[in-house]
Motif scaffolding. Structure first.
Motif, PDB file in Angstrom:
ATOM      1  N   ARG A 103       4.007   5.695  -5.347  1.00 56.81           N
ATOM      2  CA  ARG A 103       3.889   5.853  -6.797  1.00 56.81           C
ATOM      3  C   ARG A 103       2.908   6.970  -7.143  1.00 56.81           C
ATOM      4  NH1 ARG A 103       4.449   0.419  -7.387  1.00 56.81           N
ATOM      5  NH2 ARG A 103       2.207   0.054  -7.385  1.00 56.81           N
ATOM      6  N   LEU A 104       1.792   6.961  -6.426  1.00 57.44           N
ATOM      7  CA  LEU A 104       0.749   7.945  -6.678  1.00 57.44           C
ATOM      8  C   LEU A 104       1.289   9.352  -6.436  1.00 57.44           C
ATOM      9  CD1 LEU A 104      -2.226   7.655  -7.494  1.00 57.44           C
ATOM     10  CD2 LEU A 104      -2.804   8.079  -5.101  1.00 57.44           C
ATOM     11  N   THR A 105       2.028   9.462  -5.304  1.00 58.64           N
ATOM     12  CA  THR A 105       2.561  10.775  -4.951  1.00 58.64           C
ATOM     13  C   THR A 105       3.543  11.260  -6.021  1.00 58.64           C
ATOM     14  OG1 THR A 105       2.400  10.020  -2.698  1.00 58.64           O
ATOM     15  CG2 THR A 105       3.555  12.082  -3.064  1.00 58.64           C
ATOM     16  N   PHE A 156       2.800  15.418 -12.296  1.00 59.47           N
ATOM     17  CA  PHE A 156       1.671  16.043 -12.976  1.00 59.47           C
ATOM     18  C   PHE A 156       1.549  17.513 -12.572  1.00 59.47           C
ATOM     19  CE2 PHE A 156      -2.977  16.806 -13.482  1.00 59.47           C
ATOM     20  CZ  PHE A 156      -2.994  16.703 -14.869  1.00 59.47           C
ATOM     21  N   ALA A 157       1.759  17.765 -11.279  1.00 53.66           N
ATOM     22  CA  ALA A 157       1.677  19.144 -10.791  1.00 53.66           C
ATOM     23  C   ALA A 157       2.771  20.008 -11.442  1.00 53.66           C
ATOM     24  CB  ALA A 157       1.826  19.172  -9.272  1.00 53.66           C
ATOM     25  N   ILE A 158       4.000  19.429 -11.523  1.00 53.78           N
ATOM     26  CA  ILE A 158       5.100  20.163 -12.156  1.00 53.78           C
ATOM     27  C   ILE A 158       4.756  20.461 -13.612  1.00 53.78           C
ATOM     28  CG2 ILE A 158       7.498  19.944 -12.959  1.00 53.78           C
ATOM     29  CD1 ILE A 158       8.082  18.450 -10.331  1.00 53.78           C
ATOM     30  N   ALA A 160       0.834  -1.203   0.000  1.00 48.51           N
ATOM     31  CA  ALA A 160       0.000   0.000   0.000  1.00 48.51           C
ATOM     32  C   ALA A 160       0.868   1.253   0.000  1.00 48.51           C
ATOM     33  CB  ALA A 160      -0.913  -0.002   1.232  1.00 48.51           C
ATOM     34  N   ARG A 161       1.972   1.199   0.824  1.00 50.34           N
ATOM     35  CA  ARG A 161       2.861   2.361   0.889  1.00 50.34           C
ATOM     36  C   ARG A 161       3.516   2.601  -0.470  1.00 50.34           C
ATOM     37  NH1 ARG A 161       7.245   1.244   4.284  1.00 50.34           N
ATOM     38  NH2 ARG A 161       5.763   0.483   5.807  1.00 50.34           N
ATOM     39  N   ARG A 162       3.907   1.451  -1.096  1.00 48.54           N
ATOM     40  CA  ARG A 162       4.524   1.587  -2.423  1.00 48.54           C
ATOM     41  C   ARG A 162       3.563   2.233  -3.405  1.00 48.54           C
ATOM     42  NH1 ARG A 162       7.270  -3.786  -2.674  1.00 48.54           N
ATOM     43  NH2 ARG A 162       9.231  -3.452  -1.591  1.00 48.54           N
ATOM     44  N   ALA A 163       2.295   1.775  -3.338  1.00 47.74           N
ATOM     45  CA  ALA A 163       1.280   2.328  -4.241  1.00 47.74           C
ATOM     46  C   ALA A 163       1.114   3.823  -3.964  1.00 47.74           C
ATOM     47  CB  ALA A 163      -0.045   1.602  -4.045  1.00 47.74           C
ATOM     48  N   ALA A 164       1.103   4.164  -2.641  1.00 51.18           N
ATOM     49  CA  ALA A 164       0.935   5.571  -2.268  1.00 51.18           C
ATOM     50  C   ALA A 164       2.111   6.398  -2.785  1.00 51.18           C
ATOM     51  CB  ALA A 164       0.818   5.694  -0.760  1.00 51.18           C
TER      52      ALA A 164
END
Ligand SMILES: *[C@@H]1O[C@H](CO)[C@@H](O)[C@H](O)[C@H]1NC(C)=O
Ligand SMILES: *[C@@H]1O[C@H](CO)[C@@H](O)[C@H](O)[C@H]1NC(C)=O
Ligand SMILES: *[C@@H]1O[C@H](CO)[C@@H](O)[C@H](O)[C@H]1NC(C)=O
Ligand SMILES: *[C@@H]1O[C@H](CO)[C@@H](O)[C@H](O)[C@H]1NC(C)=O
Length: 222
Positions: free
Chosen positions: A24-26, A32-34, A18-22
């Motif tokens: 990746r998402l981050t 995307f924000a950049i 789950a942390r890995r997925a989080a």
């Protein structure tokens, strides 16, 4: 999905996943924000540039200086110089070709003067008629022949007499100066043009030494 459900429950490995997925998402979100920030900055810069180009502050693309060239320069001096020898007299005429690069504005000179120098020594000057060039147009300003007579320094008088002998070449400088009545209307913000290195070749014609601009000479003014 089937395979996962059959595996024994392992809270630790699930948390890591789950942390890995989080993570990746981050990372994805940050990228995307950049991307959004850069895209917006570019867009804003582009928009400002375009706005400035057309509406606000005329940029270099919109307001280029006109191109001024010396189309012709003629000088005629008496074959036998007058006395005292430091007086230089004769006739001169100039034609300037002026190219207006503006898209929407006429370019014009209201009160222009043309001044002729011989190695820094003032030789002749004349006032010009009001002159205008249509947007993206060309026009030639012809002065007509004007007489001049100047008391120059002795070295200049002597050097000019030598340069204007048969087959001689005289190097001259032409300067155009302008004062506008209303600069905002005709948009001529360029007050002076210098035409250096104008080489005039002389020959004898009817008791006069007549000179005209040599084709190899610099014609463009800055
Ligand atoms: C200058 O022009 C005047 C009038 O046209 C003429 O009489 C005179 O001879 C000319 N001078 C020279 C040096 O060509
Ligand atoms: C612009 O220049 C032209 C040509 O010299 C002149 O006829 C016209 O009146 C000028 N326009 C303004 C607004 O001064
Ligand atoms: C103006 O003159 C220049 C040089 O003589 C030429 O290259 C240009 O095409 C001309 N432009 C127009 C609009 O006549
Ligand atoms: C030179 O003088 C002759 C007659 O004296 C005249 O016909 C001719 O037009 C003159 N040439 C020039 C360039 O003034």
């Amino acid at each position: 999905m089937e395979v996962q459900r059959q595996q024994p429950y392992d809270p630790e490995s699930n948390r890591v996943a789950a942390r890995r997925a989080a993570d990746r998402l981050t990372t994805g979100q940050i990228l995307f924000a950049i991307y959004l920030i850069i895209a917006n900055l570019l867009e804003a810069a582009g928009l400002v540039f375009v706005l400035r180009l057309f509406f606000v502050n005329p940029g270099p693309l919109r307001d280029p200086s006109p191109t001024v060239r010396v189309a012709s320069l003629s000088l005629s001096l008496p074959s036998t110089p007058s006395l005292p020898s430091s007086i230089i007299s004769g006739n001169w005429s100039v034609a300037l070709s002026v190219e207006n690069h503006l898209w929407r504005h006429q370019f014009g000179w209201d009160h222009a003067q043309l001044v002729l120098f011989y190695h820094g020594e003032f030789v002749a000057g004349m006032f010009l008629q009001r002159f205008g060039v249509a947007p993206r147009g060309n026009a030639t300003l012809e002065t007509g022949t004007a007489a001049f007579s100047r008391d120059v320094r002795e070295w200049a008088a002597r050097a000019m007499a030598m340069d204007s002998e048969d087959g001689g070449v005289m190097e001259l400088e032409l300067r155009l100066l302008n004062h506008d009545d209303d600069r905002s209307q005709n948009r001529s913000g360029w007050d002076s043009f210098d035409c250096h290195g104008l080489k005039v070749g002389f020959s004898s014609q009817n008791q006069s030494q007549v000179g005209s601009l040599l084709s190899g000479s610099t014609h463009k003014c800055t």
